[in-house]
Design an enzyme around this catalytic site. Sequence first.
Site, short mmCIF file in Angstrom:
data_model
loop_
_atom_site.label_atom_id
_atom_site.label_comp_id
_atom_site.label_asym_id
_atom_site.label_seq_id
_atom_site.Cartn_x
_atom_site.Cartn_y
_atom_site.Cartn_z
CE LYS A 139 -3.37 2.42 2.83
NZ LYS A 139 -4.30 2.40 3.95
CD GLU A 152 9.12 -5.98 7.39
OE1 GLU A 152 8.83 -4.87 6.86
OE2 GLU A 152 8.91 -6.25 8.58
N GLY A 182 -4.80 -1.74 4.91
CA GLY A 182 -4.00 -2.87 4.43
C GLY A 182 -4.71 -4.20 4.64
NE ARG A 183 -6.77 -3.68 10.65
CZ ARG A 183 -6.07 -2.57 10.79
NH1 ARG A 183 -4.89 -2.47 10.22
NH2 ARG A 183 -6.54 -1.55 11.49
CD GLU A 199 -2.15 -4.40 11.26
OE1 GLU A 199 -0.92 -4.42 11.35
OE2 GLU A 199 -2.74 -4.54 10.17
CG HIS A 226 -5.08 -35.75 15.89
ND1 HIS A 226 -5.34 -36.97 16.48
CD2 HIS A 226 -6.05 -35.57 14.96
CE1 HIS A 226 -6.41 -37.51 15.90
NE2 HIS A 226 -6.85 -36.69 14.98
CE LYS A 257 5.28 -0.64 8.94
NZ LYS A 257 4.30 -0.04 8.06
#
Length: 510
Positions: free
Chosen positions: A197, A203, A254-255, A340, A371, A480
């Site tokens: 965005k 990263e 973003g999400r 978030e 399990h 950041k």
Amino acid sequence: MRCDQTAAWKLLQRNAQAFAGFDLRNAFAADAGRAAAFSQSTPYVFADLSKNHVDAATEALLQELAQQTGLAAHRDAMFRGEHINVSEDRAVMHWLLRQPAGSLSGKLAAPLAQVHETLNAMLHYAEQVRADDQITDVVNIGIGGSDLGPQMAVLALQDFALTGKRFHFVSNVDGHELAGVLKGLKAEHTLFLIASKTFTTIETMTNAHSALQWFKAQGGSDVARHFAALTTNVAAAAAFGISTTFGFWDWVGGRYSLWSAIGLPVAIAIGAAGFKDLLAGAHAMDQHFQTTPLAQNLPVRLGLLDVWYRNFLHYTSRSIAPYHSALRRVPAYLQQLEMESNGKRVDRNGQALTYGTSPVLWGEPGTNGQHAYFQMLHQGSDIVPMEFIAVKKPTHSLKDHHELLLANVIAQAQALMMGKDDAGGHKHFTGNRPSTFLLLDELTPASLGALIALQEHRVFVSGAVWGINSFDQWGVELGKVLAKDIHARILSGDASGLDASTAGLLNRVR
Ligand code: F6P
């Protein structure tokens, strides 16, 4: 009004005390209509809420809480495009991305026209890539919302995906991830999608630069053909050297960006028609959220139940168990969506809260989780509300599997509630453990769209009642900044002014 100042909040507190003796088994025995009363159908999603620690009186009080905190007005403000993301002074309009063309007038008509212009361009490009046999590998480089949504959806819709193309998702700055993907690729057959965005996330930018270097080192030269950017920051993409860009807008969090250009990998996988179906399914859920009376409004009921559990029954987490292996990234996706959005300790005016907000969200696909950690869910000392997601019809024809899978998911919900008597010994299950059951008829682009939009809106509902801004994420910004400082110190060896632990670790990793 702040939720903890309302009359309903106080009544709910009193109600919670009386609720200590609530037992699901008794509730079902006392009310033959319970399953029906707490179940409902919505577009593409059937929901059975009846195995939750809730009764009609509690739901009525939760509805009052919704009234008294102005939930409907807040929802309507979002759908009018008001700047409800107050700390960033932005509108919140991911829903506009799935609104049919030309369906809005007034001030939203122009943004809607832009949405469709970009969508059409992106879908046209997706079809071109699909038809391009030279491109066998699509690598999405992005993180957070620029990774989890498309990755989750490409996996979920693998049965609708074009064969002959592989999809890779690189998010981590850890070079092992990118290096591992690049190992199997050839430059002339690879398309890199740089999804960010902001086009500043360290990263993503680090991975994008390394991908570009690799591409050139492999003899690749046609960057315009092999790199595309999905971003709101078109200028930064151009400065990076990418001319093929699909934009979106600052009013898409973003999400919440799966529906925008960030969805390009999904569009390449399932095609333009499939992507439109995904949007249509989400839009159907938007309409349900916007127009259904609050008492029958599924995102509202789920969001209010989340508040009831978090603030009154003090359940601090929710576990997601999708019983469909294609939905295996859904828990990770929902983690970002919930935590978030609602992991906040101040209200919309920046005032500290005196009550809890986001639960911890976690989970794995069933039956694997059974399990591993289901032991704790059945016999542990904490109560964790479960959310099962199942799909009625399989897309494979292997005998027995699907019936077994469905038997397991239904049996788990049943066992959590019913328990098993063993005179209090090791084999004793107390039962009375709550769960929600979401059922899709089929897993299709449309039903996935509806399921995800349902989750977006339920997060909106609890956030609205808590009075927080569900659409900023200042908590992530600090990391950041801090990483930049330590990065420089790792390179220089300067540990001056650091606490002893940080300085010690710095010296050890050098
Ligand atoms: O982690 C914070 C965050 O801003 C997320 O909200 C977002 O999804 C992610 O970083 C990636 O940001 P961008 O798409 O700008 O690279």
